[in-house]
Design an enzyme around this catalytic site. Structure first.
Site, short mmCIF file in Angstrom:
data_model
loop_
_atom_site.label_atom_id
_atom_site.label_comp_id
_atom_site.label_asym_id
_atom_site.label_seq_id
_atom_site.Cartn_x
_atom_site.Cartn_y
_atom_site.Cartn_z
N HIS A 1 0.79 -1.29 0.17
CA HIS A 1 -0.10 0.02 0.09
C HIS A 1 0.87 1.42 0.08
CE1 HIS A 1 -3.54 2.39 0.58
NE2 HIS A 1 -4.00 1.90 1.87
N HIS B 1 -2.31 -2.54 -9.80
CA HIS B 1 -3.21 -1.89 -8.65
C HIS B 1 -4.56 -2.83 -8.84
CE1 HIS B 1 -5.91 1.11 -6.85
NE2 HIS B 1 -4.64 1.80 -6.53
N ASP C 1 2.70 5.44 -6.70
CA ASP C 1 4.18 5.28 -5.93
C ASP C 1 5.14 5.24 -6.85
OD1 ASP C 1 2.92 5.49 -3.25
OD2 ASP C 1 2.15 3.37 -3.62
N1 CMC Z 1 4.93 -7.13 -10.24
C1 CMC Z 1 5.01 -8.25 -10.72
N2 CMC Z 1 3.61 -8.78 -10.89
C2 CMC Z 1 2.63 -8.37 -10.26
C3 CMC Z 1 2.71 -6.87 -9.85
C4 CMC Z 1 3.90 -6.24 -9.69
N3 CMC Z 1 4.01 -5.28 -8.91
N4 CMC Z 1 1.42 -6.84 -9.29
C5 CMC Z 1 0.81 -7.54 -9.63
N5 CMC Z 1 1.31 -8.66 -10.35
C6 CMC Z 1 0.99 -9.93 -10.88
C7 CMC Z 1 0.42 -11.03 -9.68
O1 CMC Z 1 1.51 -11.75 -9.46
C8 CMC Z 1 -0.62 -11.77 -10.36
O2 CMC Z 1 -0.07 -12.53 -11.40
P1 CMC Z 1 -0.68 -14.06 -11.78
O3 CMC Z 1 -1.99 -13.83 -12.17
O4 CMC Z 1 0.33 -14.72 -12.66
O5 CMC Z 1 -0.82 -14.72 -10.55
C9 CMC Z 1 -1.23 -10.68 -11.33
O6 CMC Z 1 -0.35 -9.69 -11.38
C10 CMC Z 1 -2.40 -10.09 -10.50
O7 CMC Z 1 -2.17 -9.41 -9.34
P2 CMC Z 1 -2.88 -9.73 -7.98
O8 CMC Z 1 -1.79 -9.86 -6.72
O9 CMC Z 1 -4.18 -10.45 -8.26
O10 CMC Z 1 -3.14 -8.08 -7.61
P3 CMC Z 1 -4.27 -7.49 -6.62
O11 CMC Z 1 -5.27 -6.58 -7.22
O12 CMC Z 1 -4.24 -8.50 -5.66
O13 CMC Z 1 -2.76 -6.22 -5.95
C11 CMC Z 1 -1.14 -4.96 -5.71
C12 CMC Z 1 -2.79 -5.14 -6.39
C13 CMC Z 1 -1.09 -3.10 -5.80
C14 CMC Z 1 -1.14 -5.22 -4.31
C15 CMC Z 1 -0.20 -5.30 -6.56
O14 CMC Z 1 -0.25 -5.14 -8.09
C16 CMC Z 1 1.24 -5.19 -5.97
O15 CMC Z 1 1.80 -5.84 -5.10
N6 CMC Z 1 1.89 -4.49 -6.68
C17 CMC Z 1 3.05 -3.85 -6.11
C18 CMC Z 1 2.97 -2.77 -4.70
C19 CMC Z 1 2.82 -1.43 -5.10
O16 CMC Z 1 3.01 -0.89 -6.05
N7 CMC Z 1 1.66 -0.89 -4.31
C20 CMC Z 1 1.09 0.36 -4.41
C21 CMC Z 1 -0.48 0.15 -4.77
S1 CMC Z 1 -0.77 1.83 -5.46
C22 CMC Z 1 -0.93 2.80 -3.99
C23 CMC Z 1 -1.95 2.50 -2.94
O17 CMC Z 1 -3.02 2.90 -2.97
O18 CMC Z 1 -1.65 1.47 -2.04
#
Ligand code: CMC
Length: 447
Positions: free
Chosen positions: A286, A325, A381
């Site tokens: 986050h 996201h 971010d």
């Molecule tokens: N790098 C590599 N792969 C990723 C990333 C990433 N940053 N984000 C998602 N994926 C992949 C994930 O492994 C999954 O792949 P698969 O379908 O093969 O398992 C797919 O994309 C879908 O991801 P998810 O984990 O189901 O997505 P989510 O909606 O649960 O998570 C997130 C969203 C923001 C937590 C995630 O994208 C992430 O961890 N990003 C990196 C951390 C980050 O930048 N966070 C800041 C978010 S914006 C500020 C805020 O408001 O918090």
């Protein structure tokens, strides 16, 4: 509040076939029974599923949605996001327009009260915020108790929670005047506590608020003033920070906002509820992601090493921080504005050497099938850390810079929760798959 989703009506499945109406019919193939469930705002009420039972003594059907991928927990009128189109609006105003024309304090007013203020309202609002920037001297002593290398987010969480021990009227959450007072205090004191935490980590004396400066200008003063009699913030940096504050002010039902609503639903005071929200924001998935992005760019080290890093990301060994996201499946509109601010700050402070690495990560990711298929784009971010670093902030302060403006969004959402007659204490259900009843065995008979 005009809510509300209609409550259930059970109708005959045959009748449902004849005329179009806003309902969905569910047939339970275990029993052959059909249930007609009302739809409003493209939504059904989870409680309407409870009538679906095999036997009358059954508990009834519930929905399973870990991490709330497809569950609305509230009706809100604060912030609108269309993640596929990359749209973000506060109270109907596009984020791009607010970033260009508004100030953080005006935007905070908009989030809280639903309308842009008139000149008189804005003056009064600013007066109240400015007159709540000072903190009790005992809080200074409290901050002094932290170790010199304490993370400022830990200090912020604890200090905001500690405010609840100073302001007993905060418990009076159904009193609009008391709520207003805590709003002034929380928005007014966030920059002071954040700046004092930073100064504490440097072992430098605290700088008291200068109420003649703007909200971001005063924050810069409390952070960076040394021996000057009067600190004059650089106008480019002051405006850049103000715009960054606008961009971070709210983001509908994200993890920390859901926390403020969840904790607030127990009717605890807003200091404890927002301290919990800051804790949620601290996590690397986050608001802690901005700090992690910088660590990642430092770890990558050079543009030439980006392809290898991306390979590791694709192999699932690490994440490309600042990408992806839950809601945006398109370019985060905030990231676009932030990229522009980055260049304005670099023009003044010199280009951040990590920028080339970030741009190369983005270039490769936007073309690579792994990221394209998963709709992973830069989020808010990805570039903020580079700006903050160029402005002179240490990495540990990055999530704090996210938390300061998010306070207005948290309070707006908390207020909405408190005034919503449909809301109750947040209490999800579970699917229990553990052991059935067992008999206690004395220790000598175990194993
Ligand atoms: N790098 C590599 N792969 C990723 C990333 C990433 N940053 N984000 C998602 N994926 C992949 C994930 O492994 C999954 O792949 P698969 O379908 O093969 O398992 C797919 O994309 C879908 O991801 P998810 O984990 O189901 O997505 P989510 O909606 O649960 O998570 C997130 C969203 C923001 C937590 C995630 O994208 C992430 O961890 N990003 C990196 C951390 C980050 O930048 N966070 C800041 C978010 S914006 C500020 C805020 O408001 O918090």
């Amino acid at each position: 509040m005009d809510s509300a989703l209609p409550t259930t009506q059970t109708r005959n499945a045959e009748a449902a076939k004849t005329e179009p109406r806003d309902t969905v019919t569910i047939t339970d193939n275990r029993t052959g029974k059909s249930y007609e469930i009302p739809i409003k705002h493209d939504t059904i009420r989870a409680m309407d599923l409870r009538q679906i039972k095999v036997a009358p003594t059954d508990f009834g059907m519930i929905s399973y949605d870990p991490a709330y991928n497809n569950t609305a927990s509230c009706i809100s009128r604060v912030t609108f996001i269309d993640g596929d189109a990359g749209i973000l609006r506060y109270r109907g105003y596009p984020i791009e327009e607010l970033a260009e024309k508004s100030t953080y304090l005006e935007t905070a007013y908009l989030l809280l009260y639903g309308e842009l203020p008139t000149a008189t309202q804005l003056k009064e609002w600013q007066y109240h915020i400015v007159h709540h920037t000072f903190i009790h001297e005992s809080i200074k002593k409290f901050l002094d108790g932290f170790h010199y290398d304490a993370h400022p987010m830990g200090m912020l969480i604890s200090t905001i929670a500690a405010l609840s021990t100073f302001y007993h009227d905060a418990k009076d959450i159904f009193n609009p005047e008391a709520r207003k007072k805590q709003t002034y205090r929380l928005i007014g004191k966030m920059p002071t506590i954040a700046a004092f935490s930073y100064r504490h980590s440097l072992g430098m004396p605290f700088v008291y608020p200068d109420n003649d400066l703007s909200y971001p200008g005063n924050f810069l003063n409390m952070l960076f003033r040394t021996s000057e009699t009067r600190y004059r913030p650089n106008p480019t940096l002051e405006r850049a920070l103000d715009v960054l504050f606008i961009l971070h002010a709210d983001h509908e039902q994200n993890c920390s906002t859901n926390t403020v609503r969840g904790v607030g639903s127990s009717h605890v005071d807003p200091y404890c509820a927002t301290a919990a929200a800051i804790a949620a924001l601290y996590g690397p998935l986050h608001g802690g992601a901005n700090e992690e992005v910088l660590r990642m760019l430092v770890e990558i080290g050079s543009v030439g090493k980006v392809p290898d890093f991306i390979k590791r990301v694709k192999a699932g060994e690490t994440k490309l921080m600042g990408f992806g996201h839950r809601v945006y499946k398109n370019y985060d509109p905030r990231a676009r504005i932030i990229k522009k601010i980055a260049y304005e700050v670099f023009d003044l402070m010199g280009k951040n050497p990590l920028l080339e690495i970030a741009l190369e990560c983005e270039r490769i990711a936007l073309e690579d099938e792994y990221f394209v298929k998963r709709k992973l784009y830069p989020n808010v971010d990805f570039y903020t850390g580079l700006i903050y670093q160029s402005m002179g902030f240490p990495m540990t302060m990055f999530p704090v810079l996210f938390a300061i403006p998010r306070m207005s969004g948290w309070i707006a959402q908390w207020e909405e929760l408190i005034l919503d007659p449909e809301q109750k204490i947040a209490r999800p259900r579970q699917i229990y798959l553990g052991q059935a009843t067992r008999t206690y065995a004395p220790i000598e008979r175990r194993g």
